[in-house]
Motif scaffolding. Structure first.
Motif, PDB file in Angstrom:
ATOM      1  N   LEU A   1      10.306   9.057  -8.870  1.00  0.00           N
ATOM      2  CA  LEU A   1       9.449   8.342  -7.925  1.00  0.00           C
ATOM      3  C   LEU A   1       7.994   8.734  -8.119  1.00  0.00           C
ATOM      4  CD1 LEU A   1       8.911   6.552  -5.476  1.00  0.00           C
ATOM      5  CD2 LEU A   1       9.614   8.450  -4.008  1.00  0.00           C
ATOM      6  N   GLY A   2       7.726  10.033  -8.318  1.00  0.00           N
ATOM      7  CA  GLY A   2       6.356  10.484  -8.544  1.00  0.00           C
ATOM      8  C   GLY A   2       5.762   9.931  -9.822  1.00  0.00           C
ATOM      9  N   LEU A   3       6.546   9.953 -10.913  1.00  0.00           N
ATOM     10  CA  LEU A   3       6.068   9.418 -12.182  1.00  0.00           C
ATOM     11  C   LEU A   3       5.717   7.936 -12.057  1.00  0.00           C
ATOM     12  CD1 LEU A   3       8.571  11.097 -14.672  1.00  0.00           C
ATOM     13  CD2 LEU A   3       6.118  11.528 -14.539  1.00  0.00           C
ATOM     14  N   GLY A   4       6.593   7.178 -11.423  1.00  0.00           N
ATOM     15  CA  GLY A   4       6.381   5.733 -11.322  1.00  0.00           C
ATOM     16  C   GLY A   4       5.267   5.347 -10.391  1.00  0.00           C
ATOM     17  N   SER A   5       5.234   5.940  -9.196  1.00  0.00           N
ATOM     18  CA  SER A   5       4.219   5.551  -8.221  1.00  0.00           C
ATOM     19  C   SER A   5       2.835   5.991  -8.655  1.00  0.00           C
ATOM     20  CB  SER A   5       4.554   6.132  -6.842  1.00  0.00           C
ATOM     21  OG  SER A   5       4.607   7.541  -6.893  1.00  0.00           O
ATOM     22  N   GLY A   6       2.710   7.157  -9.292  1.00  0.00           N
ATOM     23  CA  GLY A   6       1.410   7.600  -9.775  1.00  0.00           C
ATOM     24  C   GLY A   6       0.835   6.654 -10.816  1.00  0.00           C
ATOM     25  N   LEU A   7       1.705   6.189 -11.720  1.00  0.00           N
ATOM     26  CA  LEU A   7       1.267   5.245 -12.750  1.00  0.00           C
ATOM     27  C   LEU A   7       0.832   3.921 -12.143  1.00  0.00           C
ATOM     28  CD1 LEU A   7       1.050   4.625 -15.797  1.00  0.00           C
ATOM     29  CD2 LEU A   7       3.446   3.917 -15.730  1.00  0.00           C
ATOM     30  N   ALA A   8       1.650   3.370 -11.257  1.00  0.00           N
ATOM     31  CA  ALA A   8       1.340   2.069 -10.664  1.00  0.00           C
ATOM     32  C   ALA A   8       0.095   2.127  -9.787  1.00  0.00           C
ATOM     33  CB  ALA A   8       2.538   1.579  -9.843  1.00  0.00           C
ATOM     34  N   TYR A   9      -0.048   3.205  -9.015  1.00  0.00           N
ATOM     35  CA  TYR A   9      -1.172   3.303  -8.091  1.00  0.00           C
ATOM     36  C   TYR A   9      -2.502   3.446  -8.830  1.00  0.00           C
ATOM     37  CZ  TYR A   9      -4.200   5.129  -4.411  1.00  0.00           C
ATOM     38  OH  TYR A   9      -5.238   5.324  -3.540  1.00  0.00           O
ATOM     39  N   ALA A  10      -2.552   4.313  -9.857  1.00  0.00           N
ATOM     40  CA  ALA A  10      -3.806   4.524 -10.579  1.00  0.00           C
ATOM     41  C   ALA A  10      -4.252   3.260 -11.301  1.00  0.00           C
ATOM     42  CB  ALA A  10      -3.641   5.681 -11.576  1.00  0.00           C
ATOM     43  N   LEU A  11      -3.317   2.586 -11.975  1.00  0.00           N
ATOM     44  CA  LEU A  11      -3.685   1.389 -12.740  1.00  0.00           C
ATOM     45  C   LEU A  11      -4.056   0.227 -11.823  1.00  0.00           C
ATOM     46  CD1 LEU A  11      -1.083   1.498 -15.653  1.00  0.00           C
ATOM     47  CD2 LEU A  11      -3.480   2.219 -15.665  1.00  0.00           C
ATOM     48  N   SER A  12      -3.393   0.096 -10.691  1.00  0.00           N
ATOM     49  CA  SER A  12      -3.752  -0.987  -9.769  1.00  0.00           C
ATOM     50  C   SER A  12      -5.131  -0.745  -9.169  1.00  0.00           C
ATOM     51  CB  SER A  12      -2.694  -1.129  -8.668  1.00  0.00           C
ATOM     52  OG  SER A  12      -2.622   0.034  -7.860  1.00  0.00           O
ATOM     53  N   ASN A  13      -5.470   0.514  -8.875  1.00  0.00           N
ATOM     54  CA  ASN A  13      -6.808   0.813  -8.355  1.00  0.00           C
ATOM     55  C   ASN A  13      -7.887   0.479  -9.370  1.00  0.00           C
ATOM     56  OD1 ASN A  13      -7.181   1.793  -5.672  1.00  0.00           O
ATOM     57  ND2 ASN A  13      -5.905   3.544  -6.168  1.00  0.00           N
ATOM     58  N   ASP A  14      -7.655   0.839 -10.631  1.00  0.00           N
ATOM     59  CA  ASP A  14      -8.637   0.526 -11.665  1.00  0.00           C
ATOM     60  C   ASP A  14      -8.819  -0.984 -11.805  1.00  0.00           C
ATOM     61  OD1 ASP A  14     -10.336   1.287 -14.045  1.00  0.00           O
ATOM     62  OD2 ASP A  14      -8.822   0.060 -15.034  1.00  0.00           O
ATOM     63  N   ALA A  15      -7.707  -1.725 -11.741  1.00  0.00           N
ATOM     64  CA  ALA A  15      -7.796  -3.179 -11.857  1.00  0.00           C
ATOM     65  C   ALA A  15      -8.575  -3.785 -10.698  1.00  0.00           C
ATOM     66  CB  ALA A  15      -6.391  -3.779 -11.922  1.00  0.00           C
ATOM     67  N   ILE A  16      -8.380  -3.244  -9.491  1.00  0.00           N
ATOM     68  CA  ILE A  16      -9.100  -3.754  -8.320  1.00  0.00           C
ATOM     69  C   ILE A  16     -10.597  -3.554  -8.474  1.00  0.00           C
ATOM     70  CG2 ILE A  16      -9.499  -3.350  -5.858  1.00  0.00           C
ATOM     71  CD1 ILE A  16      -6.488  -2.705  -5.636  1.00  0.00           C
ATOM     72  N   ILE A  17     -10.998  -2.345  -8.860  1.00  0.00           N
ATOM     73  CA  ILE A  17     -12.421  -2.033  -8.978  1.00  0.00           C
ATOM     74  C   ILE A  17     -13.056  -2.778 -10.149  1.00  0.00           C
ATOM     75  CG2 ILE A  17     -14.063  -0.182  -9.437  1.00  0.00           C
ATOM     76  CD1 ILE A  17     -12.935  -0.210  -6.619  1.00  0.00           C
TER      77      ILE A  17
END
Length: 511
Positions: free
Chosen positions: A379-395
């Protein structure tokens, strides 16, 4: 011209200036509020059993204690982000740091469930002043695409590190002090921010701010709270007039807020941002990945302590590697998107997170913390990856001058996802617990009725009962908790599975 300059040139139309040492030092300071918020949000889960015994909240009060902070924070982020644009983002950061420290002390010394709920609400208001400043300043500090992606990965990894640090510090404090001590750990971080920010973080604000719209600020908060209240009550009690009415009122106020933003010359949030497919998809992915992580974390921390009988510190140690994995996966995402398209990388993260939740919750009847450990690692591996990349895409999806609004939306999605995760998955847990609680004939009706509220309440009652009745009560409580935990797993895995499919077909930006 370099590839990253061509990417940024689509927005700036000028050569990209690479960040130097001053920008990286400023980033180090900007991670401190993120660390503070992450520590505060994760440490409470381990304090739930202790504060339940001390304050004796009802099941509904316990949910409000946990999620009112996130509700207030999410409701005020856009308002505070707009305020920061006017008075200065660094100034708002300093004001919020001082306020957050004072509110933490009020929370620590609460003497009743009602006082604790009110103190957590004040804490959420102060927290809302901290978050809007970080990403918007970061976007102005880092214009180079690869440097920006790395900076956001570090920012996200700090949040994960705080999530790992919070339970360790909280577990140690709960082993040696009273439950309120877990909120006092905010003080050192607050002091660091107040000292370092004036020295290292440049001030930034809108040189030509528009008119500040107070009705929009009121509408943004008034829309969020009734919606979440309605969802909570519908999940807990089923269809009923009052929660349905609350939900409709919140949705109507939300629609009024959107209409008002479209009419204003200077809106609090430019709703046209959501016409950008990458921006909108990033917000959705951000919200649901945090929804699953925080909601399941809230459930699993109680499982480790109340069902398996681990102490707070021991339970925290079992889960700490998962938070470290989340931080590392956020950094690994910078490398991964060079090997595969962004949508596939995000989808991979969501699939890993869903698999981890399934392993953690659907197999909880096997009393071995190692299963929880492996599940939370995934869960940590997956959520960390998804959260960081989605934030970069938003900004990255918006021009730098609109970074403040984008950052406010991103952080609102994070906090709203955390609040909804606890509210919805928490009420699913409570519903499953109450429906599965069957104490048997050896327990009185009055005792059974009180123990049906929460497993923590059952444990308190069991301490005053004869051994045979206490055993019956706790066996029934543990069995009922596992029933609710299984339901939580089904809901969370289904939501993450749907989000993974959504990301694969909607999130189609190139590297």
């Amino acid at each position: 011209m370099r590839a990253d300059e061509r990417e940024e040139g689509l927005v700036l139309k000028i050569p990209v200036i690479r960040a130097g040492l001053p920008q990286w030092l400023a980033l180090a300071v900007l991670t401190l509020p993120v660390l503070l918020i992450a520590v505060d949000s994760t440490v409470l889960g381990f304090a739930v059993p202790a504060l339940t015994e001390a304050l004796r909240p009802s099941g509904v009060q316990l949910l409000w204690i946990v999620d009112i902070y996130s509700f207030m924070l999410a409701g005020l982020l856009v308002t505070m982000g707009t305020l920061g644009d006017r008075i200065g983002r660094r100034r708002l950061l300093l004001i919020g740091s001082a306020g957050f420290g004072a509110a933490s002390a009020l929370t620590a010394y609460s003497s009743s469930p009602e006082m604790l709920i009110a103190a957590r609400a004040v804490l959420g208001c102060a927290g809302a002043t901290l978050m809007p400043s970080t990403l918007s300043i970061l976007r102005h500090l880092f214009h180079n695409a690869r440097q920006r992606r790395l900076a956001i990965a570090i920012w996200s990894a700090t949040a994960s590190g705080g999530a790992a640090l919070g339970p360790i510090l909280g577990g140690f404090l709960l082993e040696h002090f009273w439950w309120g001590s877990v909120f006092l750990i905010n003080a050192p971080v607050m002091v660091l921010i107040l000292i370092a920010a004036p020295l290292l973080v440049p001030e930034s604000k809108d040189p030509h701010p528009g008119k500040y719209d107070l009705p929009s600020a009121a509408l943004s908060l008034a829309a969020i709270l009734p919606v979440i209240y309605g969802i909570k009550m519908l999940a807990a009690d089923g269809p009923a007039p009052m929660p349905a009415f609350s939900l409709v009122v919140g949705l109507l106020l939300g629609a009024a807020f959107i209409r008002r933003q479209k009419r204003l010359a200077d809106p609090m949030i430019d709703v046209r941002l959501f016409t950008n497919a990458t921006f909108s998809a990033g917000v959705v992915i951000n919200l649901f990945s945090v929804f699953a992580l925080v909601g399941v974390f809230f459930v699993v921390t109680q499982y480790l302590q109340l069902v398996l009988g681990l102490g707070p510190l021991e339970a925290a140690l079992w889960l700490m590697p998962a938070m470290v994995a989340e931080a590392l996966s956020a950094l690994a995402g910078v490398w991964l998107v060079r090997l595969m398209p962004l949508n596939r990388a995000v989808c991979l993260g969501l699939v890993l997170a869903g698999a981890g939740i399934g392993l953690s919750t659907l197999t909880a009847s096997h009393p071995f913390p190692g299963i929880i450990f492996v599940g939370f690692l995934l869960l940590g591996l997956g959520s960390g990856l998804a959260y960081a990349l989605s934030n970069d895409a938003i900004i990255a999806a918006v021009n730098p001058e609109r970074a403040g609004a984008a950052a406010a939306v991103s952080e609102t999605a994070y906090e709203l996802g955390a609040a909804l995760g606890v509210a919805i998955l928490g009420t699913v847990l409570n519903t499953g617990y109450r429906s599965g609680f069957l104490p048997g004939a050896g327990v009185s009706t009055v005792t059974a009725s009180q123990a049906r509220e929460t497993l923590g309440a059952a444990r308190v009652l069991a301490e005053s009962l004869p051994l045979d009745q206490a055993t019956l009560l706790m066996d029934a409580g543990r069995s009922a908790f596992l029933n609710g935990m299984f339901a939580v797993g089904l809901v969370a895995v289904t939501i993450l599975g749907g989000t993974a499919i959504f990301s694969l077909f909607w999130f189609r930006e190139k590297n």
